[in-house]
Every structure is written in structure tokens, then in C-alpha cells.
Design an enzyme around this catalytic site. Structure first.
Site, PDB file in Angstrom:
ATOM      1  CB  VAL A  12      -0.957   0.021   1.222  1.00 43.67           C
ATOM      2  CG1 VAL A  12      -1.862   1.249   1.149  1.00 43.67           C
ATOM      3  CG2 VAL A  12      -1.812  -1.233   1.294  1.00 43.67           C
ATOM      4  CG  ASP A  31       9.848  -0.065   4.269  1.00 46.11           C
ATOM      5  OD1 ASP A  31      10.370  -1.102   4.715  1.00 46.11           O
ATOM      6  OD2 ASP A  31       8.675  -0.007   3.863  1.00 46.11           O
ATOM      7  CG  ASN A  32      12.151  -2.294   9.066  1.00 47.34           C
ATOM      8  OD1 ASN A  32      11.268  -2.511   8.231  1.00 47.34           O
ATOM      9  ND2 ASN A  32      12.121  -2.799  10.288  1.00 47.34           N
ATOM     10  CB  THR A  35       6.912  -7.268   5.360  1.00 42.84           C
ATOM     11  OG1 THR A  35       6.399  -5.961   5.649  1.00 42.84           O
ATOM     12  CG2 THR A  35       6.972  -8.066   6.642  1.00 42.84           C
ATOM     13  CG  ASP A  56      13.222  -0.563  13.452  1.00 40.47           C
ATOM     14  OD1 ASP A  56      12.027  -0.187  13.504  1.00 40.47           O
ATOM     15  OD2 ASP A  56      13.675  -1.483  14.139  1.00 40.47           O
ATOM     16  CG  ASN A  98      10.028   6.334  17.935  1.00 40.53           C
ATOM     17  OD1 ASN A  98      10.163   6.922  19.009  1.00 40.53           O
ATOM     18  ND2 ASN A  98      10.580   5.159  17.691  1.00 40.53           N
ATOM     19  CE1 TYR A 144      -1.439  -5.558  10.954  1.00 41.46           C
ATOM     20  CE2 TYR A 144      -3.613  -6.518  10.740  1.00 41.46           C
ATOM     21  CZ  TYR A 144      -2.657  -5.622  10.312  1.00 41.46           C
ATOM     22  OH  TYR A 144      -2.914  -4.790   9.241  1.00 41.46           O
ATOM     23  CE  LYS A 148      -1.522  -1.803  11.619  1.00 44.14           C
ATOM     24  NZ  LYS A 148      -0.888  -0.645  10.973  1.00 44.14           N
TER      25      LYS A 148
HETATM   26  N1  NAD Z   1      -3.017  -4.591   2.542  1.00 44.05           N
HETATM   27  C1  NAD Z   1      -4.132  -4.619   3.236  1.00 44.05           C
HETATM   28  O1  NAD Z   1      -5.110  -5.229   2.811  1.00 44.05           O
HETATM   29  C2  NAD Z   1      -4.218  -3.884   4.562  1.00 44.05           C
HETATM   30  C3  NAD Z   1      -5.400  -4.030   5.296  1.00 44.05           C
HETATM   31  C4  NAD Z   1      -5.500  -3.361   6.502  1.00 44.05           C
HETATM   32  C5  NAD Z   1      -4.484  -2.552   6.957  1.00 44.05           C
HETATM   33  N2  NAD Z   1      -3.342  -2.418   6.217  1.00 44.05           N
HETATM   34  C6  NAD Z   1      -2.266  -1.580   6.774  1.00 44.05           C
HETATM   35  O2  NAD Z   1      -1.603  -0.862   5.753  1.00 44.05           O
HETATM   36  C7  NAD Z   1      -0.207  -0.797   6.043  1.00 44.05           C
HETATM   37  C8  NAD Z   1       0.585  -1.343   4.868  1.00 44.05           C
HETATM   38  O3  NAD Z   1       0.218  -2.698   4.633  1.00 44.05           O
HETATM   39  P1  NAD Z   1       0.778  -3.495   3.365  1.00 44.05           P
HETATM   40  O4  NAD Z   1      -0.265  -4.441   2.944  1.00 44.05           O
HETATM   41  O5  NAD Z   1       1.316  -2.533   2.407  1.00 44.05           O
HETATM   42  O6  NAD Z   1       1.941  -4.350   4.038  1.00 44.05           O
HETATM   43  P2  NAD Z   1       3.464  -4.524   3.576  1.00 44.05           P
HETATM   44  O7  NAD Z   1       4.049  -5.562   4.461  1.00 44.05           O
HETATM   45  O8  NAD Z   1       3.532  -4.700   2.113  1.00 44.05           O
HETATM   46  O9  NAD Z   1       4.073  -3.095   3.942  1.00 44.05           O
HETATM   47  C9  NAD Z   1       4.454  -2.743   5.245  1.00 44.05           C
HETATM   48  C10 NAD Z   1       5.783  -2.016   5.155  1.00 44.05           C
HETATM   49  O10 NAD Z   1       6.192  -1.620   6.481  1.00 44.05           O
HETATM   50  C11 NAD Z   1       7.594  -1.848   6.595  1.00 44.05           C
HETATM   51  N3  NAD Z   1       7.928  -1.968   8.013  1.00 44.05           N
HETATM   52  C12 NAD Z   1       7.521  -2.914   8.899  1.00 44.05           C
HETATM   53  N4  NAD Z   1       8.051  -2.659  10.108  1.00 44.05           N
HETATM   54  C13 NAD Z   1       8.797  -1.527   9.989  1.00 44.05           C
HETATM   55  C14 NAD Z   1       9.575  -0.771  10.899  1.00 44.05           C
HETATM   56  N5  NAD Z   1       9.718  -1.114  12.176  1.00 44.05           N
HETATM   57  N6  NAD Z   1      10.205   0.339  10.436  1.00 44.05           N
HETATM   58  C15 NAD Z   1      10.089   0.711   9.128  1.00 44.05           C
HETATM   59  N7  NAD Z   1       9.364   0.026   8.229  1.00 44.05           N
HETATM   60  C16 NAD Z   1       8.718  -1.089   8.663  1.00 44.05           C
HETATM   61  C17 NAD Z   1       7.810  -3.138   5.800  1.00 44.05           C
HETATM   62  O11 NAD Z   1       9.160  -3.341   5.450  1.00 44.05           O
HETATM   63  C18 NAD Z   1       6.897  -2.913   4.605  1.00 44.05           C
HETATM   64  O12 NAD Z   1       7.565  -2.242   3.555  1.00 44.05           O
HETATM   65  C19 NAD Z   1       0.023  -1.577   7.332  1.00 44.05           C
HETATM   66  O13 NAD Z   1       0.095  -0.670   8.414  1.00 44.05           O
HETATM   67  C20 NAD Z   1      -1.200  -2.444   7.431  1.00 44.05           C
HETATM   68  O14 NAD Z   1      -1.514  -2.740   8.763  1.00 44.05           O
HETATM   69  C21 NAD Z   1      -3.180  -3.091   5.029  1.00 44.05           C
END
Ligand code: NAD
Length: 318
Positions: A12, A31-32, A35, A56, A98, A144, A148
Site C-alpha cells: 500500500v 522503511d526497514n 516485509t 526502523d 516515534n 496484529y 493496531k
Molecule cells: N493490505 C491490506 O489489505 C491492509 C489491510 C488493513 C491494513 N493495512 C495496513 O496498511 C499498512 C501497509 O500494509 P501493506 O499491505 O502494504 O503491508 P506490507 O508488508 O507490504 O508493507 C508494510 C511495510 O512496512 C515496513 N515496516 C515494517 N516494520 C517496519 C519498521 N519497524 N520500520 C520501518 N518500516 C517497517 C515493511 O518493510 C513494509 O515495507 C500496514 O500498516 C497495514 O496494517 C493493510
């Protein structure tokens, strides 16, 4: 504006970076890569208004003055948050604090990416923002859900105690290009299985329902929310509900696959129904999704086809 997107190398977050750049902003992506993937932002390498910071966000950091922070960092798929349970709790708690400290320092707007998982296995259907949820606080998924829920609480607290200008979006299941092929989510799993000729795995009898929002609709809703003064949580998702079995059928049609459907036992705390009530978003933002599941899957087909060729090992779908 100069804006910060945490988690900007994720699914996203990377689409959000694209959209913000498209609106003319300068974007810092922190981004760290826990994932996320640099591939998701590789096309921005030569964009002068884009900066990547490998960081991070659980560690205090300062990326310089920004006018707005989109806090999207967090493992998000069940496979990822079950594997990185402690990191998930840390980024929702310390990471959020943070980022909120940074918003306070620079008097920046702050938008938290929250989730429909805050509703747990809901007893109310469809879920309105006023519903407080039915979450198991000690089950495997609690890393999770509770992370949240804490992130929402601390966001509201920074608003109440420190006057930070906050927003909370509750994102429902979103899909599209850059969704990790092996992240265990319904769409990525079905697409991978259909395109490789494997059986499509359906947990339980497949009568549990989900709603799926195409990424461009989701990002449009998030951006619209960021421009309002609404501080209470707002659902952004697609309310068209499908049973898992119906979804498998659409995937088979779009991919023209001859894969079969195989049933497996339901995982623990798997919600039976998940569907947003988007009445508030419609009223407040004049927003609603415009891309239906079949169209969204067709738009994602090229991505999934190419991802399958360099595919990683399969992970369990939830
Ligand atoms: N994709 C969905 O359907 C969905 C649904 C509900 C909520 N969300 C929320 O949207 C956000 C993005 O989700 P996504 O699907 O893109 O997941 P994703 O795993 O593709 O992206 C998450 C990103 O956060 C980074 N990250 C994780 N921990 C970190 C840290 N400590 N410091 C810096 N970077 C860090 C990861 O490296 C990754 O690039 C999340 O917060 C998730 O909870 C997504």
C-alpha cells in the site's frame, strides 16, 4: 508539501508514494524492508522528489521537516505478522509513538494506517466505525489486532494531550499489483495457485465472506481522508461481499485456469464475515470504490503472471 510515508516500500505504501508524487508533493519513504521490497519503489530511483531512508521507525529518528506523516509501517499479512509477532507489536506501539513525536515536533498532520482487524471476529455486520470489536487479546492474531488497537489509542492520545492533528483510516482487505505473491492473503494465494495450475486452497467450507478493495480505490480514499479534519476512525474498503468460494470462482475465470478447489481446516480466530460499512466515507469524502473484483483482478493479472515466474515458496493462506 514534503511528506513522510513510513512503510513506503510495502504494497500500500508504495502506491501511496506514487499517488503523493502524482499530486506534486516531495516524498520521504522510511522503511526497514522487513516485509517490503526495494522493487516496489525501484521505478522512483531517479525521481528527484523521492527520498528513500532505510530506517526502523521503532528507533527514534528525524527525517527533517515534513508537513504530513502517513504511518503505514507494519507487517500486515497474516503470514508476516505471525512470523514477526514482536516486531509487529513494536511498530504499532514504539513506531507509532516515534512518528507521533515527529508529527508533534514539526506540527505535521499524522495519518495512521489502521485495519479492519480492529473489529476482530465481528458480532456486528457490516462493521461501522462505532463498533468496538470482538478481539481475542491473547490469541495468535492478537499481535496484529492489539498492536493496531494500541496504535489507534496512542494516536487519539497525542491528539488529546499534545494537540497533534491526526487521522485514522481503517483499511479493509486491499489487493492489486505489488501484493506479495506468497503473503498468505486470499487473493495472492488464489492467483498464484490458479496461474501455476495448483489446487486453490479454501479453508473451511468457503462460506466465510470477505470484501476486496482494489488498490487505486483504497489510495484515493486514504488521500481524500487526509484532506479532511476528521479525527475519528474512518473505514475505507469495498463493501461488495463475496464468499471465499465465489472469490475462488472469479479468480479461476479471470486467469482461465483449470485448477480445482481443495478444502482445508479453518485456522484459529478466522473471522466468518468481514465487510465495511462505508456510509461515513461516502458522506464525509464523497468517496466510494469504483473497481469491482473482476476488473481489479484483470488489472492485476500481468503483475501476478510476472511475479509467478520469479516466485518464492508458497505460504499458508488465511
Ligand atoms: N493490505 C491490506 O489489505 C491492509 C489491510 C488493513 C491494513 N493495512 C495496513 O496498511 C499498512 C501497509 O500494509 P501493506 O499491505 O502494504 O503491508 P506490507 O508488508 O507490504 O508493507 C508494510 C511495510 O512496512 C515496513 N515496516 C515494517 N516494520 C517496519 C519498521 N519497524 N520500520 C520501518 N518500516 C517497517 C515493511 O518493510 C513494509 O515495507 C500496514 O500498516 C497495514 O496494517 C493493510
Amino acid at each position: 508539501m514534503r511528506v513522510l510515508v513510513t512503510g513506503g516500500a510495502g504494497f500500500v505504501g508504495s502506491h501511496l508514494c506514487d499517488a503523493l508524487l502524482g499530486e506534486g508533493h516531495s516524498v520521504v519513504c522510511a522503511d526497514n524492508l522487513l516485509t517490503g521490497r526495494t522493487q516496489n519503489i525501484a521505478h522512483l530511483r531517479n525521481e528527484p522528489r523521492f527520498e528513500f531512508l532505510q530506517q526502523d521507525v521503532c528507533q527514534p529518528f528525524d527525517c527533517g521537516r515534513v508537513a504530513c506523516i502517513f504511518h503505514f509501517a507494519s507487517p500486515a499479512s497474516p503470514v508476516d505478522y505471525l512470523k514477526h509477532g514482536i516486531e509487529t507489536l513494536r511498530v504499532g506501539s514504539l513506531g507509532s509513538m516515534n512518528c507521533l513525536d515527529l508529527a508533534k515536533k514539526y506540527d505535521a498532520k499524522f495519518l495512521l494506517a489502521s485495519t479492519s482487524e480492529c473489529y476482530g471476529d465481528p458480532l456486528e455486520h457490516p462493521q461501522k466505525e462505532s463498533y468496538w470489536g470482538n478481539v481475542n487479546p491473547v490469541g495468535p492474531r492478537s499481535v496484529y489486532d492489539e498492536s493496531k488497537r494500541f496504535a489507534e489509542a496512542v494516536t487519539m492520545a497525542y491528539r488529546r494531550y499534545h494537540n497533534v492533528n491526526t487521522r485514522i483510516v481503517r483499511i479493509f482487505n486491499t489487493y492489486g499489483p505489488r501484493l506479495q505473491l506468497n503473503d498468505g492473503r486470499v487473493i495472492s494465494n488464489f492467483m498464484r495457485q490458479a496461474l501455476t495450475g495448483e489446487d486453490l486452497t479454501v479453508y473451511g467450507d468457503g462460506s466465510q465472506t470477505r470484501s476486496f478493495c482494489y488498490i487505486s480505490d483504497e489510495v484515493a480514499g486514504i488521500l481524500a481522508l487526509s484532506k479532511t479534519d476528521e479525527h475519528e476512525p474512518t473505514n475505507i474498503g469495498n463493501p461488495s461481499e463475496f464468499t471465499i468460494l465465489e472469490c475462488a470462482q472469479v479468480v479461476l475465470e479471470v486467469t482461465r485456469s483449470s485448477s480445482k478447489i481443495r478444502h482445508e481446516p479453518l485456522p484459529q480466530d478466522d473471522p466468518q464475515q468481514r465487510c465495511p460499512d462505508i456510509g461515513k466515507a461516502k458522506r464525509l469524502l464523497g468517496w466510494e470504490p469504483v473497481i469491482d473484483l473482476r476488473t481489479g483482478l484483470q488489472k492485476s493479472l500481468d503483475y501476478f503472471r510476472s511475479a509467478v515466474h520469479g516466485s518464492a515458496p508458497a505460504r499458508r493462506a488465511i
